[in-house]
Design a protein around this motif. Sequence first.
Motif, short mmCIF file in Angstrom:
data_model
loop_
_atom_site.label_atom_id
_atom_site.label_comp_id
_atom_site.label_asym_id
_atom_site.label_seq_id
_atom_site.Cartn_x
_atom_site.Cartn_y
_atom_site.Cartn_z
N SER B 169 0.82 -1.22 0.00
CA SER B 169 0.00 0.00 0.00
C SER B 169 0.85 1.26 0.00
N LEU B 170 2.04 1.16 0.56
CA LEU B 170 2.84 2.37 0.72
C LEU B 170 3.87 2.57 -0.37
N TRP B 171 4.52 1.49 -0.77
CA TRP B 171 5.67 1.67 -1.66
C TRP B 171 5.52 1.08 -3.04
N LEU B 172 4.54 0.20 -3.20
CA LEU B 172 4.39 -0.38 -4.54
C LEU B 172 3.21 0.28 -5.26
N GLN B 173 3.26 1.57 -5.33
CA GLN B 173 2.23 2.35 -6.01
C GLN B 173 2.91 3.16 -7.12
N GLY B 174 2.39 3.06 -8.30
CA GLY B 174 2.84 3.96 -9.38
C GLY B 174 4.05 3.50 -10.15
N GLY B 175 4.61 2.34 -9.82
CA GLY B 175 5.76 1.85 -10.59
C GLY B 175 6.03 0.42 -10.21
N LEU B 179 8.91 2.60 -4.06
CA LEU B 179 8.89 4.06 -4.17
C LEU B 179 8.35 4.50 -5.53
N GLY B 180 7.70 3.57 -6.22
CA GLY B 180 7.13 3.91 -7.53
C GLY B 180 8.17 4.09 -8.61
N ASN B 181 9.37 3.57 -8.38
CA ASN B 181 10.45 3.75 -9.36
C ASN B 181 10.31 2.80 -10.55
N SER B 182 10.90 3.22 -11.65
CA SER B 182 10.86 2.37 -12.84
C SER B 182 12.03 1.39 -12.87
N ALA B 187 17.30 -0.77 -2.01
CA ALA B 187 16.22 -1.13 -1.08
C ALA B 187 15.37 -2.26 -1.65
N ASP B 188 15.14 -2.24 -2.97
CA ASP B 188 14.41 -3.36 -3.58
C ASP B 188 15.13 -4.67 -3.31
N LEU B 189 16.45 -4.65 -3.50
CA LEU B 189 17.21 -5.89 -3.30
C LEU B 189 17.14 -6.35 -1.85
N ALA B 190 17.33 -5.41 -0.91
CA ALA B 190 17.35 -5.78 0.51
C ALA B 190 16.00 -6.38 0.92
N LEU B 191 14.93 -5.73 0.54
CA LEU B 191 13.61 -6.21 0.96
C LEU B 191 13.18 -7.47 0.19
N VAL B 217 4.14 -10.31 -5.23
CA VAL B 217 4.54 -11.38 -6.14
C VAL B 217 5.05 -10.79 -7.46
N LYS B 218 4.34 -9.78 -7.97
CA LYS B 218 4.76 -9.15 -9.23
C LYS B 218 6.10 -8.41 -9.04
N TRP B 219 6.21 -7.76 -7.90
CA TRP B 219 7.43 -6.99 -7.62
C TRP B 219 8.67 -7.92 -7.56
N ILE B 220 8.52 -9.05 -6.85
CA ILE B 220 9.63 -10.02 -6.76
C ILE B 220 10.02 -10.48 -8.17
N LYS B 221 8.99 -10.72 -8.98
CA LYS B 221 9.24 -11.16 -10.35
C LYS B 221 10.02 -10.08 -11.12
N ASP B 222 9.62 -8.83 -10.91
CA ASP B 222 10.30 -7.72 -11.60
C ASP B 222 11.74 -7.55 -11.10
#
Lengths: 257, 257
Positions: B169-175, B179-182, B187-191, B217-222
Amino acid sequence: MELKVYCDRMSQPSRAILIFCKANNAEFEEITVEIGKGQHRTPEFAEVNPMKQVPAVIHGDFKLFESHAILIYLASTIPGVADHWYPADVRERAKVHSVLDWHHTNLRRGSELRCVSRKGLAMVVESHVYRFGYLFNTVFAVVFGMPGDPKAAAEGEKLLSASLARIESLWLQGGPFLLGNSKPTIADLALACEVTQLEVADQNGHDRIMKPHTKIVKWIKDVKSATAPHFEEIHAAIRSAREPLKKLKAQAAHKSE
Amino acid sequence: MELKVYCDRMSQPSRAILIFCKANNAEFEEITVEIGKGQHRTPEFAEVNPMKQVPAVIHGDFKLFESHAILIYLASTIPGVADHWYPADVRERAKVHSVLDWHHTNLRRGSELRCVSRKGLAMVVESHVYRFGYLFNTVFAVVFGMPGDPKAAAEGEKLLSASLARIESLWLQGGPFLLGNSKPTIADLALACEVTQLEVADQNGHDRIMKPHTKIVKWIKDVKSATAPHFEEIHAAIRSAREPLKKLKAQAAHKSE
């Protein structure tokens, strides 16, 4: 551009940020968010920090939470901050990050979380302000209408003492400040404000815990001097909380008789 | 100047660092320190990291520990690292720090520490590798000859799920990335490496926990795609640990009958 610092002087990371701002002559507005009154839980404050925790800052249109991130941001943006606070040199800076990360995963965590009940733990984690297992069980539990656990408090004290010894043996070698530095970094402020939270305890408890840690005592004194008069001024809040907490504790003891 | 990375692929912060190095074509030597065999406790390793934890790095004559500090250091020193990993812009960088700090005090802590026994807790904190209360009680407890606590596991699962929902809800919005990054940051790697630790659990448990968290799930895939083939390759270690752990668990169950 206006800097707004949302904080509660009873919270050690809030204090670190306030001291940093004042010691560096930042122009800022201090906005008190009283955790004890649940002001961090309001929808208004969620607009400032969706995590509903203090400290948080708003700088122009930029919102930031997490105290270490805030300290780094302020060290990088407040005009005229001396390099020693957050060194530009990549290795010196890395060492500051390492101490700050250690703080997250050891001093703060080790001493706060291991020794409280599960119910207490949830509250501790939730409030993010009542850091020490020792403190929680000797002082704050009563505020939440919970019995303090003397065994947990003793265990908390032991763990806290081990963390303090670790700081002494590892980082307070060769200089008055952490990492053997001659001047403080933001890590000194973050850790010192954590340790001084002990002053909320009764004087006897504080003195007993600090007695073997002569290097810590000297270091805190040096941090105070390096940031005078701000460190003392900001910490007045926790000292003035001692008496009301003592009264609450006495009332609770009376009720349970 | 030679970079040595001391790590154990079973440890999620170790994996984050290895993936970062490989994805950025760093020249480095991977030195395995097997936590399961207590290799992090040897006097030799204490020379590398006095905290006796992995990961740690030695870069020339510079020693560093704490995984977030290491990621930042590597992003600042490995030649040719793209800006998106650790942005130079002070506000973008501050947001990365904020997520990393949140990781320390929430995802990692909330999910790992609340729900293990006191004895287990000491081990968890000590080893700094068995992060999840859920995981500890469903998988790792048995390795330490301790009974897993199903109630604690259930509570751990609930808390873990709350942390995952918070990330969504907080960080996987908009990208696609935090943090909505492309593109991913450190931080993506650490988490992501923290979340993938769940794959050590049985497939059913993993699938049950992940099911509601479609964005995770989509974020991990990305993250996997953005760092291919290194993310998958480094994570092979935890998948290959499943069977031996399952056997240990079965043996322990047999003994206790």
